[in-house]
Design a protein around this motif. Structure first.
Motif, PDB file in Angstrom:
ATOM      1  N   LEU A  45      18.739  -8.022 -33.381  1.00  0.00           N
ATOM      2  CA  LEU A  45      18.949  -9.008 -34.507  1.00  0.00           C
ATOM      3  C   LEU A  45      20.119 -10.051 -34.198  1.00  0.00           C
ATOM      4  O   LEU A  45      20.982  -9.666 -33.563  1.00  0.00           O
ATOM      5  CB  LEU A  45      19.244  -8.238 -35.685  1.00  0.00           C
ATOM      6  CG  LEU A  45      19.127  -8.944 -37.279  1.00  0.00           C
ATOM      7  CD1 LEU A  45      17.416  -9.081 -37.277  1.00  0.00           C
ATOM      8  CD2 LEU A  45      19.532  -7.911 -38.288  1.00  0.00           C
ATOM      9  N   ARG A  46      19.806 -11.561 -34.425  1.00  0.00           N
ATOM     10  CA  ARG A  46      20.637 -12.196 -34.071  1.00  0.00           C
ATOM     11  C   ARG A  46      21.254 -13.090 -35.146  1.00  0.00           C
ATOM     12  O   ARG A  46      20.380 -13.308 -36.126  1.00  0.00           O
ATOM     13  CB  ARG A  46      20.115 -13.192 -33.150  1.00  0.00           C
ATOM     14  CG  ARG A  46      21.200 -14.252 -32.503  1.00  0.00           C
ATOM     15  CD  ARG A  46      20.599 -15.318 -31.408  1.00  0.00           C
ATOM     16  NE  ARG A  46      21.497 -15.762 -30.523  1.00  0.00           N
ATOM     17  CZ  ARG A  46      21.093 -16.424 -29.452  1.00  0.00           C
ATOM     18  NH1 ARG A  46      19.884 -16.716 -29.260  1.00  0.00           N
ATOM     19  NH2 ARG A  46      22.117 -16.954 -28.675  1.00  0.00           N
ATOM     20  N   GLY A  59      23.961  -2.323 -32.920  1.00  0.00           N
ATOM     21  CA  GLY A  59      22.738  -1.385 -33.556  1.00  0.00           C
ATOM     22  C   GLY A  59      21.859  -2.187 -34.319  1.00  0.00           C
ATOM     23  O   GLY A  59      20.660  -1.312 -34.952  1.00  0.00           O
ATOM     24  N   ALA A  60      21.804  -3.169 -34.601  1.00  0.00           N
ATOM     25  CA  ALA A  60      20.904  -3.931 -35.426  1.00  0.00           C
ATOM     26  C   ALA A  60      19.928  -4.622 -34.827  1.00  0.00           C
ATOM     27  O   ALA A  60      19.976  -5.369 -34.006  1.00  0.00           O
ATOM     28  CB  ALA A  60      21.665  -5.017 -36.492  1.00  0.00           C
ATOM     29  N   PHE A  61      18.456  -4.483 -35.068  1.00  0.00           N
ATOM     30  CA  PHE A  61      17.281  -4.946 -34.412  1.00  0.00           C
ATOM     31  C   PHE A  61      16.296  -5.349 -35.159  1.00  0.00           C
ATOM     32  O   PHE A  61      16.032  -4.716 -36.451  1.00  0.00           O
ATOM     33  CB  PHE A  61      17.070  -3.864 -33.254  1.00  0.00           C
ATOM     34  CG  PHE A  61      16.469  -2.456 -33.954  1.00  0.00           C
ATOM     35  CD1 PHE A  61      15.087  -2.452 -34.265  1.00  0.00           C
ATOM     36  CD2 PHE A  61      17.461  -1.403 -33.927  1.00  0.00           C
ATOM     37  CE1 PHE A  61      14.877  -1.172 -35.157  1.00  0.00           C
ATOM     38  CE2 PHE A  61      16.979  -0.218 -34.601  1.00  0.00           C
ATOM     39  CZ  PHE A  61      15.708  -0.083 -35.318  1.00  0.00           C
ATOM     40  N   ARG A  62      15.423  -6.177 -34.932  1.00  0.00           N
ATOM     41  CA  ARG A  62      14.009  -6.479 -35.452  1.00  0.00           C
ATOM     42  C   ARG A  62      12.987  -5.387 -34.797  1.00  0.00           C
ATOM     43  O   ARG A  62      12.030  -5.025 -35.692  1.00  0.00           O
ATOM     44  CB  ARG A  62      13.562  -7.985 -35.083  1.00  0.00           C
ATOM     45  CG  ARG A  62      14.184  -8.680 -35.592  1.00  0.00           C
ATOM     46  CD  ARG A  62      13.903 -10.346 -35.300  1.00  0.00           C
ATOM     47  NE  ARG A  62      14.689 -11.536 -35.653  1.00  0.00           N
ATOM     48  CZ  ARG A  62      14.383 -12.266 -36.918  1.00  0.00           C
ATOM     49  NH1 ARG A  62      13.635 -11.887 -37.973  1.00  0.00           N
ATOM     50  NH2 ARG A  62      15.264 -13.446 -37.033  1.00  0.00           N
ATOM     51  N   MET A  63      13.170  -5.033 -33.678  1.00  0.00           N
ATOM     52  CA  MET A  63      12.209  -4.226 -33.010  1.00  0.00           C
ATOM     53  C   MET A  63      12.984  -3.312 -32.140  1.00  0.00           C
ATOM     54  O   MET A  63      13.967  -3.948 -31.391  1.00  0.00           O
ATOM     55  CB  MET A  63      10.952  -4.800 -32.387  1.00  0.00           C
ATOM     56  CG  MET A  63       9.929  -5.430 -32.901  1.00  0.00           C
ATOM     57  SD  MET A  63       8.643  -6.405 -32.171  1.00  0.00           S
ATOM     58  CE  MET A  63       7.644  -4.987 -31.885  1.00  0.00           C
TER      59      MET A  63
END
Lengths: 169, 455
Positions: A45-46, A59-63
């Protein structure tokens, strides 16, 4: 570790070009064969932040997907209820700025590339454009064939302008 | 005389008040005129009469844990800065300089004691106070700082770690605004004293659907699941879609809020208790924190989706973090951010319980993102089916024929749904499904807000 030879670079360029061709032509079953069983396919995630390192909250992500998840996605795409891609978007993937950065050992190379994905959905006149950078780990096997071991996708956008990521990047 | 300039403007006989009057007469029959989904006058009125008046969700206290932390968020289409000042107080400030309107904050998050305008250098403390400008003594000797601070939301309150603000000076207290919705939110988030917090910032994506569609859908649309999300059952990552509606309860709460409960035990067997949370999670819950009726709801008919008016929704469901692994329960908070007529950004957070260990949290995050995110195998289909309403609303043909959408499901003479007269909780409980009482109530409340200030 060894030097990055022209043969290595050639194999990787051919691999990325073939991969883009398979995805654009909807040959997903052939595409999935290019992936290593231990693949990690991830899109962190950006956010907008002053420092480059703060743009990617830990640790944050879309996938963040393994092979089983990718195979399930393919299975879903094969149903008659895949409304997000019914029919499949017409896409053109342009892959460039290829930079083979390092031999990480075990035949695995760290490869940077830029992806410009043109996507026109269903009956749309307007298109969506998904620009991204990719950091790949590509293994060149003894036979000369390549496998994608890991793909980290860095989207240019913080707020995605296409309504979903139902296409592979 | 030029009467109808932009195509997204209203057509003949479609002034705002006409549309609202027609909505009033249609809604009583369970119909919603197509016009309200992509009309510029309706949209502008929504910004003024709903988003500038309601209590709007802005994020979680845990997203700005330290003094000086801030995050850029939205109230309707307005960019606001949510700050934590040196006294630990939270403020909601308009994100523009009072001098010439330049944006003060260009990042999503950060930590600053003050905001300095990049244009002429006016400086504001992170509580909004005007504290200076270059050459102050030569330029602004008589300027009263009290008049030139950043615009500041008159009401900011937190509930269960969630920050809400209202721009209406006469707004009721947050608890009065939430009413019965607060009771259900406790059932969702207050099973442990340390509560829930988001795992990272929101996943954000532009959807060409109306914000109301998201709110209405998550408020109680159990009917779309078997069709729009049929693929997920076909590939065996979820089950029970075919019987879902037979086990549902629509909790309709005054104020436009609603929750959709499901009898998990009947659907999934005796382990279905409390959202199908596995024992290693449930052992941390203390249901005695809830009153007996709420305990009963959480055990037997927990809401899997719900909406707090106007544009905050949640989802709690379960799925595998990766196919073949045991299911994890995930909790997604979502906000339908209006960006223009018939257009929104979908903002989605995955929450974790504070007590979760790393593995539990990452399983929940992975399962949640796999289902509901910009790449979610459930959500990606919603983002497409929701594109239709604004398209229909832009159709001259549809408007010429006075087309209204159908929300009559479960009404008298339509089906099996009944008002549960024995319900002692807040609002009304309608069971079983299928039905659309939540959707009708949502639009009724929307209408009451839109009409109230227009007279």
């Amino acid at each position: 570790m060894s030097a990055i030879t022209p043969a290595v670079e050639y194999a990787i360029r051919q691999f990325l070009g073939r991969e883009a061709m398979l995805l654009d032509n909807g040959r997903l079953d052939d595409w999935v064969n290019l992936l290593d069983e231990g693949i990690l396919y991830e899109i962190p995630l950006r956010i907008s932040a002053r420092k480059q390192e703060d743009q990617f909250p830990k640790g944050a992500f879309r996938m963040h997907e393994d092979m089983a998840m990718i195979r399930k996605r393919l299975e879903r795409m094969g149903t008659s209820e895949n409304w997000a891609e019914d029919p499949a978007s017409r896409t053109v993937r342009t892959v460039g700025s290829i930079f083979v950065e390092e031999d990480e050992g075990g035949g695995i190379f760290r490869v940077h590339s830029a992806l410009s994905l043109y996507r026109q959905r269903a009956l749309d006149r307007a298109y969506e454009w998904i620009p991204a950078r990719r950091i790949d780990r590509i293994r060149i096997e003894a036979s000369g064939e390549c496998r994608l071991v890991r793909r980290t996708i860095i989207l240019a956008e913080t707020i995605l302008q296409t309504p979903n990521l139902a296409v592979f990047l | 005389m030029v009467m109808h300039i932009a195509q997204s403007r209203s057509g003949i006989g479609e002034r705002l008040d006409d549309i609202l009057a027609r909505t009033r007469s249609e809604l009583d029959r369970g119909l919603v005129p197509v016009n309200i989904f992509a009309n510029a006058d309706i949209f502008d009125a929504e910004m003024e009469r709903i988003f500038a008046k309601s209590w709007v969700f802005l994020g979680f206290e845990s997203e700005i844990p330290d003094k000086g932390d801030f995050m850029q968020r939205r109230i309707g289409r307005d960019s606001v800065i949510v700050t934590r000042d040196t006294k630990n107080d939270i403020h909601v400030l308009a994100n523009f300089c009072r001098h010439r309107g330049t944006r003060l904050c260009q990042t999503d998050v950060g930590n600053q004691s003050h905001f300095r305008c990049p244009y002429h250098g006016w400086v504001f403390r992170n509580n909004g106070d005007w504290i200076g400008a270059p050459d102050k003594s030569k330029a602004y000797k008589a300027l009263d700082p009290k008049n030139w601070g950043l615009l500041k939301a008159p009401h900011v309150e937190s509930f269960l770690g969630m920050i809400f603000a209202s721009l209406d000076p006469d707004a009721p207290a947050l608890m009065d605004y939430l009413g019965g919705a607060a009771w259900f939110m406790r059932g969702l988030m207050d099973l442990h004293p340390a509560g829930m917090s988001p795992m990272g910032p929101p996943d954000r994506y532009k959807v060409r659907g109306d914000w109301k569609t998201g709110s209405e859908n998550f408020g109680g649309d159990g009917y779309h699941v078997g069709v729009a999300h049929g693929s997920v059952q076909t590939i065996e990552l979820a089950q029970g879609f075919d019987v879902l509606n037979n086990f549902s309860t629509h909790y309709v709460i005054p104020g436009g809020h609603s929750f959709l409960g499901h009898d998990f035990d009947s659907m999934f067997g005796p382990d279905g208790h409390v959202w199908y949370y596995p024992p290693d999670i449930q052992q941390h819950f203390d249901l005695d924190r809830l009153d007996p009726l709420l305990q009963d709801v959480v055990k037997k008919n927990p809401p899997i989706v719900g909406t707090v008016f106007p544009n905050l929704s949640f989802l709690r469901f379960f799925g595998p973090p990766s196919p073949g692994k045991p299911p994890a329960v995930y909790t997604s908070w979502r906000q339908w951010q209006p960006t223009g007529p018939g257009e929104m950004e979908l903002w989605s957070w995955q929450l974790k319980w504070d007590f979760m260990d790393e593995q539990q949290a990452s399983d929940s995050y992975a399962a949640g993102q796999f289902g509901f995110s910009s790449a979610g195998i459930f959500e990606q289909d919603d983002t497409v089916v929701w594109e239709g309403a604004p398209e229909a609303a832009r159709s001259v043909w549809a408007r010429k024929e006075n087309i209204a959408f159908n929300m009559q499901m479960g009404m008298e003479g339509m089906g099996q749904q009944k008002l549960d007269e024995s319900w002692e909780g807040p609002g009304e409980a309608w069971r079983p499904g299928p039905g659309e009482p939540s959707q009708r109530a949502f639009y009724q409340h929307w209408l009451s807000q839109m009409a109230e200030t227009s007279q």
